[in-house]
Scaffold this active site. Structure first.
Site, PDB file in Angstrom:
ATOM      1  N   GLU A   1      -2.935  10.491   3.568  1.00  0.00           N
ATOM      2  CA  GLU A   1      -4.090  10.601   4.455  1.00  0.00           C
ATOM      3  C   GLU A   1      -4.056  11.938   5.184  1.00  0.00           C
ATOM      4  O   GLU A   1      -2.989  12.495   5.448  1.00  0.00           O
ATOM      5  CB  GLU A   1      -4.093   9.468   5.491  1.00  0.00           C
TER       6      GLU A   1
ATOM      7  N   GLU B   1       0.842  -1.201   0.000  1.00  0.00           N
ATOM      8  CA  GLU B   1       0.000   0.000   0.000  1.00  0.00           C
ATOM      9  C   GLU B   1       0.874   1.247   0.000  1.00  0.00           C
ATOM     10  O   GLU B   1       1.961   1.256   0.578  1.00  0.00           O
ATOM     11  CB  GLU B   1      -0.873  -0.036   1.260  1.00  0.00           C
TER      12      GLU B   1
END
Length: 207
Positions: A67, A63
């Site tokens: 964020e 990943e």
């Protein structure tokens, strides 16, 4: 113009909230990932832009993330997973990302990842610094309410919270096109959007 991602209270869900998620059906791999985004500003609410694969898709967990934690939208959370192992950094932006849409980018290559905010390089990590993700993944944009068990990281979402993030543009340019034509010199491969309302939990929880 743009697409609003909403977080709303919902009874019967795992943490009492439901958040919106966009996923690109076709996997992507190395290249340049860009979003024009105004994240949500509310404690316990996370706005994410990331590529993900894991056991749910029949692979190891790799990943790459951008964020924003709604408790402090003056910082960008840059993160990456390799076979489920997390590494991350918080990067000061020098402005409040939640005031209006701005451009954020991560460039993911076999030997390096770079994160940008408003065309400013925020972080560069090479394979000499750390292991890097290598598996193709699905591209997501989402908004979710953090579980109280990670409140030290995310803040605690208040009961009855409503929150919204605004997405103005998402684009992906494969590494082969960047190398062939130079960064920013190609027509972007636009994200094929499929909107789904899901329980407000990080999709990584399928792990």
């Amino acid at each position: 113009d743009g697409l609003e991602l909403s977080l709303v209270p919902r009874d019967g869900t795992g943490n009492g909230f439901s958040g919106a998620s966009i996923r690109r059906k076709q996997k992507t791999h190395f290249g340049r990932y860009e979003i024009v985004l105004q994240p949500a500003k509310s404690a316990g609410v996370v706005t994410g832009f990331f590529t993900y694969t894991g056991r749910y898709y029949g692979t190891r967990h790799d990943e790459v993330d951008i964020e924003f934690l709604g408790k402090d939208t003056h910082k960008l959370h840059a993160a990456w997973f390799v076979d489920g192992k997390l590494q991350n950094r918080f990067m000061d932006l020098g402005y409040d990302a939640a005031t209006h849409p701005r451009s954020y980018v991560f460039e993911w290559f076999p030997d390096e990842i770079r994160w940008y905010g408003e065309d400013k390089l925020l972080l560069r990590v090479s394979r000499n610094d750390a292991d890097l993700p290598q598996m193709p993944g699905h591209l997501f944009v989402n908004i979710w309410a953090a579980d109280p068990s990670i409140a030290n990281w995310s803040g605690l979402v208040a009961e009855g919270t409503h929150a919204k993030a605004l997405v103005k543009r998402v684009q992906f340019t494969p590494m082969s096109q960047l190398r062939r034509a130079g960064q920013g010199a190609t027509e972007p491969q636009l994200l094929a959007k499929r909107i789904a309302t899901t329980e407000s939990a990080d999709p990584r929880s399928v792990e």
